[in-house]
Write an enzyme that holds these catalytic residues in place. Structure first.
Site, PDB file in Angstrom:
ATOM      1  N   LYS A 128     -18.966  83.818   3.096  1.00 57.19           N
ATOM      2  CA  LYS A 128     -17.777  84.503   2.929  1.00 57.19           C
ATOM      3  C   LYS A 128     -17.338  84.803   1.779  1.00 57.19           C
ATOM      4  O   LYS A 128     -17.435  83.851   0.770  1.00 57.19           O
ATOM      5  CB  LYS A 128     -16.699  83.634   3.638  1.00 57.19           C
ATOM      6  CG  LYS A 128     -16.764  83.940   5.216  1.00 57.19           C
ATOM      7  CD  LYS A 128     -15.335  83.326   5.767  1.00 57.19           C
ATOM      8  CE  LYS A 128     -15.380  83.431   7.404  1.00 57.19           C
ATOM      9  NZ  LYS A 128     -13.900  82.821   7.783  1.00 57.19           N
ATOM     10  N   GLU A 170     -17.988  85.260  12.743  1.00 61.17           N
ATOM     11  CA  GLU A 170     -16.632  84.699  13.281  1.00 61.17           C
ATOM     12  C   GLU A 170     -16.342  85.658  14.276  1.00 61.17           C
ATOM     13  O   GLU A 170     -15.099  86.150  14.496  1.00 61.17           O
ATOM     14  CB  GLU A 170     -15.684  84.700  12.157  1.00 61.17           C
ATOM     15  CG  GLU A 170     -14.483  83.614  12.737  1.00 61.17           C
ATOM     16  CD  GLU A 170     -13.724  83.431  11.243  1.00 61.17           C
ATOM     17  OE1 GLU A 170     -14.210  83.187  10.270  1.00 61.17           O
ATOM     18  OE2 GLU A 170     -12.569  83.600  11.660  1.00 61.17           O
ATOM     19  N   HIS A 227      -4.505  74.465  -2.118  1.00 60.29           N
ATOM     20  CA  HIS A 227      -5.134  74.958  -0.597  1.00 60.29           C
ATOM     21  C   HIS A 227      -5.485  73.785   0.244  1.00 60.29           C
ATOM     22  O   HIS A 227      -5.194  73.651   1.440  1.00 60.29           O
ATOM     23  CB  HIS A 227      -6.378  75.884  -0.939  1.00 60.29           C
ATOM     24  CG  HIS A 227      -6.819  76.461   0.369  1.00 60.29           C
ATOM     25  ND1 HIS A 227      -6.341  77.333   1.195  1.00 60.29           N
ATOM     26  CD2 HIS A 227      -8.161  76.061   0.759  1.00 60.29           C
ATOM     27  CE1 HIS A 227      -7.212  77.316   2.255  1.00 60.29           C
ATOM     28  NE2 HIS A 227      -8.265  76.716   1.940  1.00 60.29           N
ATOM     29  N   ASN A 269     -11.052  77.246  10.835  1.00 60.78           N
ATOM     30  CA  ASN A 269      -9.718  77.487  10.317  1.00 60.78           C
ATOM     31  C   ASN A 269      -8.737  76.428  10.965  1.00 60.78           C
ATOM     32  O   ASN A 269      -7.507  76.652  10.768  1.00 60.78           O
ATOM     33  CB  ASN A 269      -9.319  78.814  10.900  1.00 60.78           C
ATOM     34  CG  ASN A 269     -10.031  79.983  10.262  1.00 60.78           C
ATOM     35  OD1 ASN A 269     -10.509  79.900   9.250  1.00 60.78           O
ATOM     36  ND2 ASN A 269     -10.346  81.060  11.027  1.00 60.78           N
ATOM     37  N   ARG A 326     -25.800  97.837  -3.807  1.00 59.62           N
ATOM     38  CA  ARG A 326     -25.690  97.539  -2.448  1.00 59.62           C
ATOM     39  C   ARG A 326     -26.519  96.275  -2.147  1.00 59.62           C
ATOM     40  O   ARG A 326     -26.530  96.174  -0.922  1.00 59.62           O
ATOM     41  CB  ARG A 326     -26.505  98.675  -1.605  1.00 59.62           C
ATOM     42  CG  ARG A 326     -26.085 100.122  -1.866  1.00 59.62           C
ATOM     43  CD  ARG A 326     -26.178 100.950  -0.742  1.00 59.62           C
ATOM     44  NE  ARG A 326     -25.667 102.353  -1.092  1.00 59.62           N
ATOM     45  CZ  ARG A 326     -26.232 103.454  -1.596  1.00 59.62           C
ATOM     46  NH1 ARG A 326     -27.296 103.268  -2.131  1.00 59.62           N
ATOM     47  NH2 ARG A 326     -25.544 104.496  -1.688  1.00 59.62           N
ATOM     48  N   HIS A 363      -1.531  77.953   5.701  1.00 59.22           N
ATOM     49  CA  HIS A 363      -1.354  79.270   4.729  1.00 59.22           C
ATOM     50  C   HIS A 363       0.050  79.635   4.733  1.00 59.22           C
ATOM     51  O   HIS A 363       0.664  80.178   3.583  1.00 59.22           O
ATOM     52  CB  HIS A 363      -2.270  80.313   5.595  1.00 59.22           C
ATOM     53  CG  HIS A 363      -2.319  81.590   4.793  1.00 59.22           C
ATOM     54  ND1 HIS A 363      -1.270  82.568   4.827  1.00 59.22           N
ATOM     55  CD2 HIS A 363      -3.122  81.993   3.848  1.00 59.22           C
ATOM     56  CE1 HIS A 363      -1.727  83.456   4.129  1.00 59.22           C
ATOM     57  NE2 HIS A 363      -2.771  83.152   3.598  1.00 59.22           N
ATOM     58  N   GLU A 408     -11.057  69.139   3.291  1.00 56.54           N
ATOM     59  CA  GLU A 408     -11.962  69.772   4.238  1.00 56.54           C
ATOM     60  C   GLU A 408     -13.027  69.117   4.778  1.00 56.54           C
ATOM     61  O   GLU A 408     -13.713  69.382   5.803  1.00 56.54           O
ATOM     62  CB  GLU A 408     -12.446  71.159   3.195  1.00 56.54           C
ATOM     63  CG  GLU A 408     -11.572  71.840   2.735  1.00 56.54           C
ATOM     64  CD  GLU A 408     -11.331  73.169   3.649  1.00 56.54           C
ATOM     65  OE1 GLU A 408     -11.504  73.354   4.915  1.00 56.54           O
ATOM     66  OE2 GLU A 408     -10.458  74.105   3.324  1.00 56.54           O
ATOM     67  N   LYS A 433     -21.030  72.589   8.889  1.00 47.71           N
ATOM     68  CA  LYS A 433     -20.529  73.951   8.847  1.00 47.71           C
ATOM     69  C   LYS A 433     -21.931  74.742   8.997  1.00 47.71           C
ATOM     70  O   LYS A 433     -22.162  75.928   9.494  1.00 47.71           O
ATOM     71  CB  LYS A 433     -20.354  74.185   7.228  1.00 47.71           C
ATOM     72  CG  LYS A 433     -20.155  75.730   6.982  1.00 47.71           C
ATOM     73  CD  LYS A 433     -18.842  76.037   6.156  1.00 47.71           C
ATOM     74  CE  LYS A 433     -18.683  77.251   6.128  1.00 47.71           C
ATOM     75  NZ  LYS A 433     -17.464  77.879   5.209  1.00 47.71           N
ATOM     76  N   ARG A 451     -16.744  79.925  14.776  1.00 48.29           N
ATOM     77  CA  ARG A 451     -16.582  79.800  13.447  1.00 48.29           C
ATOM     78  C   ARG A 451     -15.251  79.869  13.089  1.00 48.29           C
ATOM     79  O   ARG A 451     -14.823  79.076  12.129  1.00 48.29           O
ATOM     80  CB  ARG A 451     -17.357  81.046  12.418  1.00 48.29           C
ATOM     81  CG  ARG A 451     -17.083  80.655  10.997  1.00 48.29           C
ATOM     82  CD  ARG A 451     -18.161  81.723  10.327  1.00 48.29           C
ATOM     83  NE  ARG A 451     -17.723  81.304   8.880  1.00 48.29           N
ATOM     84  CZ  ARG A 451     -18.708  81.696   7.913  1.00 48.29           C
ATOM     85  NH1 ARG A 451     -19.752  82.345   8.105  1.00 48.29           N
ATOM     86  NH2 ARG A 451     -18.275  81.428   6.546  1.00 48.29           N
ATOM     87  N   HIS A 489      -5.434  75.851   8.933  1.00 44.33           N
ATOM     88  CA  HIS A 489      -5.443  76.993   8.024  1.00 44.33           C
ATOM     89  C   HIS A 489      -4.218  77.887   8.303  1.00 44.33           C
ATOM     90  O   HIS A 489      -3.551  78.427   7.180  1.00 44.33           O
ATOM     91  CB  HIS A 489      -6.595  77.906   7.971  1.00 44.33           C
ATOM     92  CG  HIS A 489      -7.725  77.213   6.813  1.00 44.33           C
ATOM     93  ND1 HIS A 489      -8.246  75.871   7.369  1.00 44.33           N
ATOM     94  CD2 HIS A 489      -8.199  77.442   5.966  1.00 44.33           C
ATOM     95  CE1 HIS A 489      -9.031  75.544   6.379  1.00 44.33           C
ATOM     96  NE2 HIS A 489      -9.094  76.436   5.464  1.00 44.33           N
TER      97      HIS A 489
HETATM   98  N1  GLY Z   1     -14.008  78.752   5.171  1.00 39.87           N
HETATM   99  C1  GLY Z   1     -13.957  78.911   6.744  1.00 39.87           C
HETATM  100  C2  GLY Z   1     -15.274  79.660   6.858  1.00 39.87           C
HETATM  101  O1  GLY Z   1     -16.188  79.597   6.143  1.00 39.87           O
HETATM  102  O2  GLY Z   1     -15.647  80.346   7.935  1.00 39.87           O
END
Ligand code: GLY
Length: 369
Positions: free
Chosen positions: A143, A237, A267, A246, A121, A253, A185, A227, A242, A249
């Site tokens: 993430k 998000e 990417h 994107n 957990r 994508h 990025e 960030k 947040r 993206h």
């Molecule tokens: N890579 C986008 C984020 O971490 O929200």
């Protein structure tokens, strides 16, 4: 060296950015290493390049390494690898209060972070990102995920690391194409929220790409600080802040899907071209001036990244690309939020974008030379 705090109630941590951090990993991660043997999960290439330095660093802090090597490539973000890795962690006797070190790019960070989120957990982990993309994006913010047949990053969890060591020396072993893809990025932070940083990259981008030590440290630290601010404001998000990360993206994508998530378009290259398309689409809607949209395209092009969709040699239609977007995980009650630009340094979340309009725009872009 730069030290950037990520401030999250009860789960705050620090990101160190600079040269020589792998050599100091034993000392910097000291408070997280409770046992003599430290579990290290590493991308096989990253281990070949940096494993000796990390082993020596841990050894001088009184630790030995139990190594789990992950095969390089996106294919390792799978149920199979997750099962193998968690079985290995259990066999190593990893407990909730322990920390696992993750050495490598986004694949290893995402896989290890997710494994740590579910092991008993939840146990701790320390990120030692070795690619530019991982240093400025995926290692920070918690993430974690694996891919499934239905799409990328669809199974995952928010699980923050306890420490991130972004050693800029690691970037020297990256293939130039991968370094440029990571730079997309970096550029993204300027385009979405910091005009001064965008202009600074205009003057210093080539020095970043040639890995001038002080310049690359400043670029990585500025990106991480951006960030960290965004993650501190909107960790999960939910508020829209947040989601600004994107930028590029959704278009990117769709292009990655059309090119089969292959080496045809990395990417970061998809994000770079996606940012150009987001800027041009914003200009088409009258949100940003054409000249500013073209400044974004020029910055992408100057970094040796794809700035025109026509360079990809696609035979698909705009509708085909828009159809890929229907499977985007950001899809919300039948609409797809897009990150668009009011100016360079001012991105916003648009919830009123019709995919038919995007398809028409993409047809124009596919035909443009
Ligand atoms: N890579 C986008 C984020 O971490 O929200």
């Amino acid at each position: 060296m730069a030290l950037i705090p990520v401030e999250l109630a009860g789960r705050s941590y620090e990101v160190h950015v600079g040269s020589g951090l792998v050599e100091r990993a034993g000392e910097l991660a000291k408070s997280f290493l409770r046992k003599a043997v430290v579990p290290v999960v590493a991308d096989a290439n990253a281990w070949a390049a940096h494993g000796e330095r990390l082993t020596t660093a841990l050894d001088s802090a009184g630790h030995s390494v139990a190594l789990y090597e992950v095969p390089p490539g996106e294919g390792s973000k799978s149920w199979t690898e997750l099962a193998k890795l968690t079985d290995w962690m259990l066999a190593q006797g990893v407990e909730r209060g322990d920390h696992v070190l993750a050495l490598g790019g986004g694949v290893v960070g995402d896989l290890t972070g997710f494994a740590c989120s579910i092991l008993k957990r939840g146990c701790g982990f320390v990120q030692i990102p070795t690619t530019l993309l991982a240093q400025v994006d995926s290692s920070v913010g918690g993430k974690t995920a694996i891919n499934t047949a239905a799409g990328k990053n669809l199974i995952g969890a928010f699980h923050q690391p306890s420490l991130v060591l972004a050693d800029t020396d690691c970037l020297a072993t990256l293939p130039p194409r991968e370094l440029r893809a990571g730079y997309a990025e970096v550029l993204k932070y300027g385009v979405l929220g910091d005009r001064k940083f965008f202009d600074w990259l205009g003057d210093n981008g080539q020095a970043v790409l040639s890995l001038d030590e002080a310049t690359v440290e400043q670029a990585v630290a500025t990106s991480v600080a951006a960030k960290a601010r965004i993650v501190a404001e909107d960790e999960r998000e939910t508020s829209g802040t947040r989601a600004l990360l994107n930028l590029g993206h959704t278009f990117g994508h769709a292009l990655e899907a059309e090119t089969g998530f292959s080496d045809r378009l990395l990417h970061g290259e998809g994000v770079a071209l996606g940012m150009v398309l987001a800027a041009r689409y914003s200009a088409r809607r009258g949100e940003i001036s054409d000249s500013n949209a073209e400044k974004v395209a020029a910055a992408v092009n100057d970094a040796g990244l794809p700035a025109a969709i026509s360079t990809l040699g696609l035979t698909c239609s705009g509708r085909d690309l828009a159809d890929h977007m229907l499977h985007d995980k950001k899809m919300d009650a039948g609409t797809l939020p897009f990150i668009l630009l009011r100016s360079i340094g001012a991105a916003f979340l648009a919830k009123d974008v019709a995919l038919e309009d995007v398809a028409e725009f993409l047809d124009e872009q596919l035909q443009a030379h």
